[in-house]
Design a protein around this motif. Structure first.
Motif, PDB file in Angstrom:
ATOM      1  N   LEU A  70     -10.277   8.668   6.523  1.00 39.68           N
ATOM      2  CA  LEU A  70      -8.923   8.905   7.291  1.00 39.68           C
ATOM      3  C   LEU A  70      -8.007   7.580   7.118  1.00 39.68           C
ATOM      4  O   LEU A  70      -6.904   7.828   6.775  1.00 39.68           O
ATOM      5  CB  LEU A  70      -9.152   9.495   8.604  1.00 39.68           C
ATOM      6  CG  LEU A  70      -7.874  10.078   9.479  1.00 39.68           C
ATOM      7  CD1 LEU A  70      -8.260  11.504   9.086  1.00 39.68           C
ATOM      8  CD2 LEU A  70      -8.331   9.921  11.055  1.00 39.68           C
ATOM      9  N   LEU A  71      -8.794   6.500   7.410  1.00 31.76           N
ATOM     10  CA  LEU A  71      -7.936   5.389   7.347  1.00 31.76           C
ATOM     11  C   LEU A  71      -7.360   5.118   6.026  1.00 31.76           C
ATOM     12  O   LEU A  71      -6.287   4.552   5.632  1.00 31.76           O
ATOM     13  CB  LEU A  71      -8.596   4.043   7.931  1.00 31.76           C
ATOM     14  CG  LEU A  71      -8.810   4.109   9.579  1.00 31.76           C
ATOM     15  CD1 LEU A  71      -9.686   3.138   9.821  1.00 31.76           C
ATOM     16  CD2 LEU A  71      -7.256   3.954  10.040  1.00 31.76           C
TER      17      LEU A  71
ATOM     18  N   ARG B  38     -12.253   5.772  -0.087  1.00 28.69           N
ATOM     19  CA  ARG B  38     -11.072   5.494   0.818  1.00 28.69           C
ATOM     20  C   ARG B  38      -9.694   4.939   0.210  1.00 28.69           C
ATOM     21  O   ARG B  38      -8.636   5.551   0.847  1.00 28.69           O
ATOM     22  CB  ARG B  38     -11.701   4.387   1.682  1.00 28.69           C
ATOM     23  CG  ARG B  38     -10.826   3.870   2.993  1.00 28.69           C
ATOM     24  CD  ARG B  38     -11.862   2.683   3.783  1.00 28.69           C
ATOM     25  NE  ARG B  38     -11.802   1.645   3.237  1.00 28.69           N
ATOM     26  CZ  ARG B  38     -12.338   0.430   3.423  1.00 28.69           C
ATOM     27  NH1 ARG B  38     -12.555   0.367   4.639  1.00 28.69           N
ATOM     28  NH2 ARG B  38     -12.363  -0.774   2.580  1.00 28.69           N
TER      29      ARG B  38
ATOM     30  N   ARG C 185       1.000   8.363   6.502  1.00 31.43           N
ATOM     31  CA  ARG C 185       1.828   8.821   7.540  1.00 31.43           C
ATOM     32  C   ARG C 185       1.833  10.366   7.555  1.00 31.43           C
ATOM     33  O   ARG C 185       2.706  10.862   8.096  1.00 31.43           O
ATOM     34  CB  ARG C 185       3.099   8.386   7.545  1.00 31.43           C
ATOM     35  CG  ARG C 185       3.408   6.811   7.702  1.00 31.43           C
ATOM     36  CD  ARG C 185       3.143   6.212   9.102  1.00 31.43           C
ATOM     37  NE  ARG C 185       2.665   4.994   9.216  1.00 31.43           N
ATOM     38  CZ  ARG C 185       3.452   3.834   9.174  1.00 31.43           C
ATOM     39  NH1 ARG C 185       4.619   3.984   9.450  1.00 31.43           N
ATOM     40  NH2 ARG C 185       2.699   2.789   9.276  1.00 31.43           N
TER      41      ARG C 185
ATOM     42  N   LEU D 118      -1.069  13.378   7.990  1.00 34.14           N
ATOM     43  CA  LEU D 118      -2.489  13.643   7.684  1.00 34.14           C
ATOM     44  C   LEU D 118      -2.821  14.984   6.920  1.00 34.14           C
ATOM     45  O   LEU D 118      -3.822  14.862   6.187  1.00 34.14           O
ATOM     46  CB  LEU D 118      -2.890  13.877   9.083  1.00 34.14           C
ATOM     47  CG  LEU D 118      -3.246  12.591   9.830  1.00 34.14           C
ATOM     48  CD1 LEU D 118      -3.616  12.835  11.333  1.00 34.14           C
ATOM     49  CD2 LEU D 118      -4.201  11.796   9.213  1.00 34.14           C
TER      50      LEU D 118
ATOM     51  N   TYR E 128      -4.000   6.327   5.709  1.00 34.47           N
ATOM     52  CA  TYR E 128      -3.147   6.091   6.935  1.00 34.47           C
ATOM     53  C   TYR E 128      -1.946   5.979   6.584  1.00 34.47           C
ATOM     54  O   TYR E 128      -0.924   5.907   7.272  1.00 34.47           O
ATOM     55  CB  TYR E 128      -3.814   4.670   7.463  1.00 34.47           C
ATOM     56  CG  TYR E 128      -2.882   4.209   8.898  1.00 34.47           C
ATOM     57  CD1 TYR E 128      -3.436   4.921  10.169  1.00 34.47           C
ATOM     58  CD2 TYR E 128      -2.339   3.331   8.689  1.00 34.47           C
ATOM     59  CE1 TYR E 128      -2.576   4.630  11.379  1.00 34.47           C
ATOM     60  CE2 TYR E 128      -1.642   2.782   9.784  1.00 34.47           C
ATOM     61  CZ  TYR E 128      -1.605   3.451  11.150  1.00 34.47           C
ATOM     62  OH  TYR E 128      -0.929   2.977  12.213  1.00 34.47           O
ATOM     63  N   ALA E 129      -1.713   4.980   5.571  1.00 30.90           N
ATOM     64  CA  ALA E 129      -0.340   4.566   4.711  1.00 30.90           C
ATOM     65  C   ALA E 129       0.619   5.550   4.560  1.00 30.90           C
ATOM     66  O   ALA E 129       1.840   5.629   4.665  1.00 30.90           O
ATOM     67  CB  ALA E 129      -0.323   3.706   3.637  1.00 30.90           C
TER      68      ALA E 129
ATOM     69  N   LEU F   1      -5.385  -3.898   3.988  1.00 27.72           N
ATOM     70  CA  LEU F   1      -5.666  -3.294   2.778  1.00 27.72           C
ATOM     71  C   LEU F   1      -5.306  -1.607   2.746  1.00 27.72           C
ATOM     72  O   LEU F   1      -5.091  -0.958   1.854  1.00 27.72           O
ATOM     73  CB  LEU F   1      -6.770  -3.515   1.780  1.00 27.72           C
ATOM     74  CG  LEU F   1      -6.823  -5.057   1.661  1.00 27.72           C
ATOM     75  CD1 LEU F   1      -8.206  -5.291   0.817  1.00 27.72           C
ATOM     76  CD2 LEU F   1      -5.601  -5.142   0.474  1.00 27.72           C
ATOM     77  N   MET F   2      -5.435  -0.951   3.883  1.00 26.62           N
ATOM     78  CA  MET F   2      -5.405   0.415   4.327  1.00 26.62           C
ATOM     79  C   MET F   2      -3.780   0.698   4.478  1.00 26.62           C
ATOM     80  O   MET F   2      -3.689   1.732   4.782  1.00 26.62           O
ATOM     81  CB  MET F   2      -6.244   0.836   5.373  1.00 26.62           C
ATOM     82  CG  MET F   2      -7.637   0.412   5.413  1.00 26.62           C
ATOM     83  SD  MET F   2      -8.548   1.490   4.026  1.00 26.62           S
ATOM     84  CE  MET F   2      -8.876   0.204   2.912  1.00 26.62           C
ATOM     85  N   GLY F   3      -3.091  -0.449   4.389  1.00 28.55           N
ATOM     86  CA  GLY F   3      -1.792  -0.366   4.756  1.00 28.55           C
ATOM     87  C   GLY F   3      -1.486  -0.304   6.283  1.00 28.55           C
ATOM     88  O   GLY F   3      -0.382   0.154   6.700  1.00 28.55           O
TER      89      GLY F   3
ATOM     90  N   VAL G  77       0.931  -1.291  -0.031  1.00 26.04           N
ATOM     91  CA  VAL G  77      -0.097  -0.033  -0.060  1.00 26.04           C
ATOM     92  C   VAL G  77       0.740   1.343   0.032  1.00 26.04           C
ATOM     93  O   VAL G  77       0.742   2.082  -0.621  1.00 26.04           O
ATOM     94  CB  VAL G  77      -0.761   0.019   1.220  1.00 26.04           C
ATOM     95  CG1 VAL G  77      -1.724   1.270   1.503  1.00 26.04           C
ATOM     96  CG2 VAL G  77      -2.001  -1.167   0.962  1.00 26.04           C
ATOM     97  N   ARG G  78       1.665   1.288   1.061  1.00 27.12           N
ATOM     98  CA  ARG G  78       2.652   2.505   0.806  1.00 27.12           C
ATOM     99  C   ARG G  78       3.666   2.704  -0.470  1.00 27.12           C
ATOM    100  O   ARG G  78       3.602   3.761  -0.827  1.00 27.12           O
ATOM    101  CB  ARG G  78       3.644   2.227   1.826  1.00 27.12           C
ATOM    102  CG  ARG G  78       3.132   2.523   3.427  1.00 27.12           C
ATOM    103  CD  ARG G  78       4.172   2.707   4.179  1.00 27.12           C
ATOM    104  NE  ARG G  78       5.247   1.587   4.623  1.00 27.12           N
ATOM    105  CZ  ARG G  78       4.940   0.579   5.626  1.00 27.12           C
ATOM    106  NH1 ARG G  78       3.640   0.664   6.139  1.00 27.12           N
ATOM    107  NH2 ARG G  78       5.595  -0.515   5.583  1.00 27.12           N
TER     108      ARG G  78
END
Lengths: 241, 300
Positions: free
Chosen positions: A105-106, A154, A112, A114, A109-110, B190-192, A81-82
């Motif tokens: 927001l999630l 998302r 880091r 915001l 998340y990856a 899956l959101m990391g 994901v990153r």
């Protein structure tokens, strides 16, 4: 498809098992940067399994991957994901107990970061204005169509380089299917590469540059969408005429 | 105090029993909160919560006596120790345990609790010790109700911790990510979100909460390797009564059990545990999912 585009994702002869059942025999595919690629096939053909392998949820027993020219074999889901591979799973899998806002927001998340995630939100609301109205609502209270919008929104919060969509039209009314596919075209136009698994072959071939047809864990056909549409076996098996 | 009314319930010093019960219940609630937190995040029901708390309390004791640290410093260092200790348990042991049967992690945490019990006895001995009082001074009086300094401290610590945790789960990305992991591990990945990191964090936080209980109850009771046996059992019951998947449920269950314990302990000390557990059985018969629990719906 711009023929000279370099591949963003290369999947080389992947073999994968669920327990002792061989789900993928040898799947190879390429997704060119900036394109939309569709995976077609009947239930159990291995489409979702292929996506699970690509997002790191299932380890293949053999084969290799490259993303953006780098080997990514054995990477964990969060690392992928990153790196920019973000999947919208089948059945949406939104966090029903969390609010729409928290879900979005999630998605970021990856990253880091915001602040960066916040910059992404307006784009998501452009695609899906309804999400903005429902920000404080529990995601479980959304309608099926809104949940699919949230699932895609998302994923976009992570600003993916490759957006992987698993059955985005499943269980949606025709109007909503159209809307979702309109947004997929817009996402691609904005420069994001898309890999799409879809039961609705008509819609998929409309939006995709290229498609692969899977059958019992193997790629049996692959070509440009326009060419596939003319093939007799595709017309019969997937387009219903 | 003599009373002319035959009704025995009226004789009870209700206010005082309530205050004592809420103080005891706060401690159950903190420990239960830790159990539920670990369960929700990692899907493992830990039976080692009492013993990790006891072990951490011994660490606090060493910091207070051998190193002569002020209580606040020892408290903070012990929290840090317990957090790392919990994370270490997750990393080194539980991450490697197959969860194909629910029994595996159960046996492992039961084993862990026995190891810690023996380990603490081996390091610190089995004799009963007194734990230094974190606060000294005359109790507060509100009419006829007496609130000891220690109970006041318990209320303050519990309130502060609950407020911090509420804010953490509501507003911080990491807290929201932990809730996401609790709800849907696959989607969280899956959101990391790294499941491994969240598991370690859940264990660390849960263990630290147990340590808080240990440090606050040791001055009331005593310090020895078996000090948490009764508390951990009650906390476990509180977690189940609250619904096991509900963090507020753990708090409600803990406070309820503390009050029952306090009232029953005054009226019929020998029946204290029987009454408390009879209540638990009744709650679970009437509401199988616990007071604030949700029916588990299996996702495919």
């Amino acid at each position: 498809m711009p023929s000279g585009a370099r591949p963003l994702l290369v999947v080389n002869e992947i073999e994968a098992y669920y327990g002792r059942v061989c789900a993928l025999h040898s799947v190879s595919l390429e997704v060119a940067e900036g394109s939309v690629v569709a995976l077609l096939g009947a239930n159990g053909a291995g489409k979702t399994t292929t996506l699970r392998v690509i997002s790191g949820l299932l380890r293949p027993t053999s084969g290799s991957f490259e993303f953006d020219g780098k080997r990514i074999d054995g990477w964990s889901p969060d690392r992928l994901v990153r790196a920019g591979i973000v999947q919208v799973p089948e059945g949406r899998q939104i966090f029903a107990e969390l609010t729409v806002r928290e879900n979005l927001l999630l998605g970021g998340y990856a990253r880091r970061d915001l602040g960066a995630a916040r910059q992404e939100a307006p784009r998501v609301f452009d695609y899906f204005p309804r999400l903005r109205e429902r920000l404080q609502q529990r995601a479980g209270t959304l309608s099926g169509g809104e949940q699919q919008m949230l699932a895609i929104g998302r994923a976009l919060m992570a600003r993916p380089r490759l957006l992987v969509l698993d059955e985005p039209s499943l269980g949606l009314a025709p109007m909503l299917v159209k809307e979702i596919f309109r947004v997929i075209s817009e996402i691609r136009a904005a420069g994001t590469t898309v890999l799409l698994v879809e039961q609705n072959a008509h819609m998929a071939l409309d939006v995709a540059d290229r498609a692969y047809v899977l059958e019992t864990g193997r790629v049996i056909l692959s070509d440009r969408s326009a060419a596939l549409r003319q093939r007799e076996e595709v017309r019969r098996a997937y387009l219903g005429h | 105090m003599l009373s002319v009314t035959p009704d025995v319930l009226i004789d009870l010093p209700w206010g005082q029993l309530l205050v004592n019960g809420l103080a005891l219940g706060s401690l159950y609630a903190l420990t239960a909160f830790g159990i539920v937190l670990i369960y929700k995040t990692t899907q493992v029901i830990t039976f080692a919560q009492g013993e990790t708390a006891m072990f951490s309390t011994f660490v606090a004791f060493t910091l207070l006596t051998a190193f002569q640290l002020p209580f606040a410093v020892a408290f903070a260092l012990t929290l840090l120790f317990a957090g790392l200790f919990g994370a270490l348990i997750e990393r080194v042991v539980l991450r490697r345990i197959s969860t194909t049967t629910v029994l595996n992690p159960v046996i492992v945490t039961v084993g862990l609790s026995l190891i810690l019990l023996g380990g603490a006895g081996w390091i610190w001995g089995y004799e009963i010790r007194t734990f230094p009082d974190p606060v000294v001074g005359p109790p507060f009086r509100f009419g006829t109700i007496v609130l000891s300094q220690l109970n006041a401290l318990i209320f303050v610590v519990t309130l502060v911790l609950m407020t911090i945790l509420f804010a953490f789960f509501r507003f911080s990305p990491t807290g929201i990510a932990m809730r996401a992991v609790a709800e849907n591990r696959m989607a969280a990945q899956l959101m990391g979100i790294s499941i491994g990191r969240m598991n370690a964090l859940g264990w660390g936080m849960g263990t630290a909460m147990g340590a808080v209980t240990g440090m606050l109850i040791a001055p009331i009771n005593y310090l020895d390797p078996s000090m948490m046996g009764d508390v951990a059992l009650k906390a476990f019951a509180a977690a189940v009564v609250g619904g096991l998947t509900s963090l507020p449920g753990a708090v409600v269950g803990g406070l309820l059990l503390g009050i029952v314990d306090s009232v029953a302990g005054f009226e019929a000390p020998e029946l204290r545990n029987s009454i408390a557990f009879a209540l638990i059985v009744i709650v679970l018969v009437v509401r199988p999912a616990g007071l604030l629990g949700r029916r588990e719906t299996k996702k495919v």
